[in-house]
Design a protein around this motif. Structure first.
Motif, mmCIF file in Angstrom:
data_model
loop_
_atom_site.group_PDB
_atom_site.id
_atom_site.type_symbol
_atom_site.label_atom_id
_atom_site.label_comp_id
_atom_site.label_asym_id
_atom_site.label_seq_id
_atom_site.Cartn_x
_atom_site.Cartn_y
_atom_site.Cartn_z
ATOM 1 N N GLU A 1 0.845 -1.195 0.000
ATOM 2 C CA GLU A 1 0.000 0.000 0.000
ATOM 3 C C GLU A 1 0.880 1.245 0.000
ATOM 4 O OE1 GLU A 1 -2.889 -0.425 3.278
ATOM 5 O OE2 GLU A 1 -2.281 -2.535 3.267
ATOM 6 N N TYR B 1 -3.002 0.446 -4.231
ATOM 7 C CA TYR B 1 -2.986 -0.845 -3.532
ATOM 8 C C TYR B 1 -2.523 -1.890 -4.533
ATOM 9 C CZ TYR B 1 -4.563 -3.695 0.434
ATOM 10 O OH TYR B 1 -4.615 -4.500 1.550
ATOM 11 N N ASN C 1 1.590 -1.748 5.659
ATOM 12 C CA ASN C 1 0.382 -2.539 5.419
ATOM 13 C C ASN C 1 -0.717 -2.136 6.404
ATOM 14 O OD1 ASN C 1 1.446 -3.887 3.293
ATOM 15 N ND2 ASN C 1 1.524 -5.898 4.284
ATOM 16 N N GLY C 2 -1.906 -1.950 5.858
ATOM 17 C CA GLY C 2 -3.050 -1.525 6.666
ATOM 18 C C GLY C 2 -3.311 -0.041 6.607
ATOM 19 N N SER C 3 -2.355 0.709 6.047
ATOM 20 C CA SER C 3 -2.498 2.170 6.051
ATOM 21 C C SER C 3 -3.575 2.664 5.094
ATOM 22 C CB SER C 3 -1.161 2.832 5.707
ATOM 23 O OG SER C 3 -0.701 2.430 4.423
ATOM 24 N N GLU D 1 -6.349 0.556 4.191
ATOM 25 C CA GLU D 1 -7.530 -0.299 4.285
ATOM 26 C C GLU D 1 -8.826 0.499 4.349
ATOM 27 O OE1 GLU D 1 -8.162 -3.428 4.075
ATOM 28 O OE2 GLU D 1 -6.212 -4.393 4.162
#
Length: 253
Positions: A88, A98, A127-129, A131
């Motif tokens: 990401e 993404y 990662n997760g930033s 979502e």
């Protein structure tokens, strides 16, 4: 559903990129390999993930013998050990990007993705930033000429199976489901003997950003560089692909 009309432009762009046949086949073979390894073996009757991967391979006109060889190789002792990884980050002008990859060498893939971001004015995030900027949806594409019932009748039946919304375009009907209803919809279409051209989980942006033409073309160039990488399976982003932009890159009359 609000926002899906904007996503239609993104699908348009992605479809145009996927005309690169060699890349299509590479993606399909990797999907088959992962499905055999993670979905429960080489028998599509007992492995829904493999059934889906084979259907998608047929959807890009992969020859039957090529599909069979891919399944056989994936179930052998010398099979490639692929894993799925995601990245990401942001491109220029704050566009969220993404990247989904399937790789047999994570270090190589990390280095390649980071390099593409940094050399093109972007930055790789954690990662997760991102979502919260995307909804993960099941997306099923059906050729309308192959339907065995009316659109109206089919839509009513599929709503019961978890269909959230539809895009009724000239040649195709696209069905959207929540992430958790993806398997349920696959089973429903199979029971109805509906042939699916393509089905996958996609990350759909909750909001898209419209940029001036030259700035937007810069983002398109960045997306192309990701999609040209052999390890990259899918690229999702928050750029609004306007008719003006599509025309400028030769993808709309």
């Amino acid at each position: 559903m609000a926002g899906h009309s904007k996503w239609a432009n993104i699908k348009h762009r992605k479809g145009a990129q996927d005309k690169k046949r060699a890349k299509q086949f590479t993606r399909a073979i990797k999907d088959i390999s992962v499905a055999v390894k993670e979905g429960g073996g080489p028998d599509p009757e007992s492995n829904p993930s493999l059934r889906n991967a084979i259907a998608n391979a047929k959807g890009v006109n992969m020859p039957k013998d090529t599909i069979e060889r891919a399944v056989k190789k994936a179930s052998g002792a010398d099979a490639e050990n692929y894993e799925s990884v995601t990245f990401e980050g942001y491109g220029p002008h704050g566009i969220a990007i993404y990247v989904e990859c399937t790789t047999d060498n994570t270090n190589r893939t990390v280095a390649s993705v980071r390099s593409i971001f940094s050399k093109n004015g972007g930055s790789l995030g954690t990662n997760g930033s991102l979502e919260f900027l995307f909804d993960r949806k099941g997306v099923f594409v059906i050729e309308k000429e192959k339907l065995n019932r009316s659109i109206e009748e089919l839509e009513l039946e599929l709503i019961e199976a978890g269909a959230e919304s539809f895009d009724n375009e000239e040649d195709f009907l696209t069905i959207y489901t929540e992430f958790i209803d993806y398997g349920k919809m696959s089973e429903a279409l199979e029971k109805l003997s509906i042939e699916v051209k393509n089905s996958e989980l996609q990350r759909i942006p909750l909001n898209t950003t419209k940029l001036p033409l030259e700035d937007a073309k810069q983002i398109v160039s960045l997306i192309d560089k990701f999609e040209d990488d052999d390890d990259v399976q899918n690229v999702f982003h928050s750029l609004e692909l306007t008719p003006e932009l599509l025309k400028s890159i030769g993808e709309e009359d």
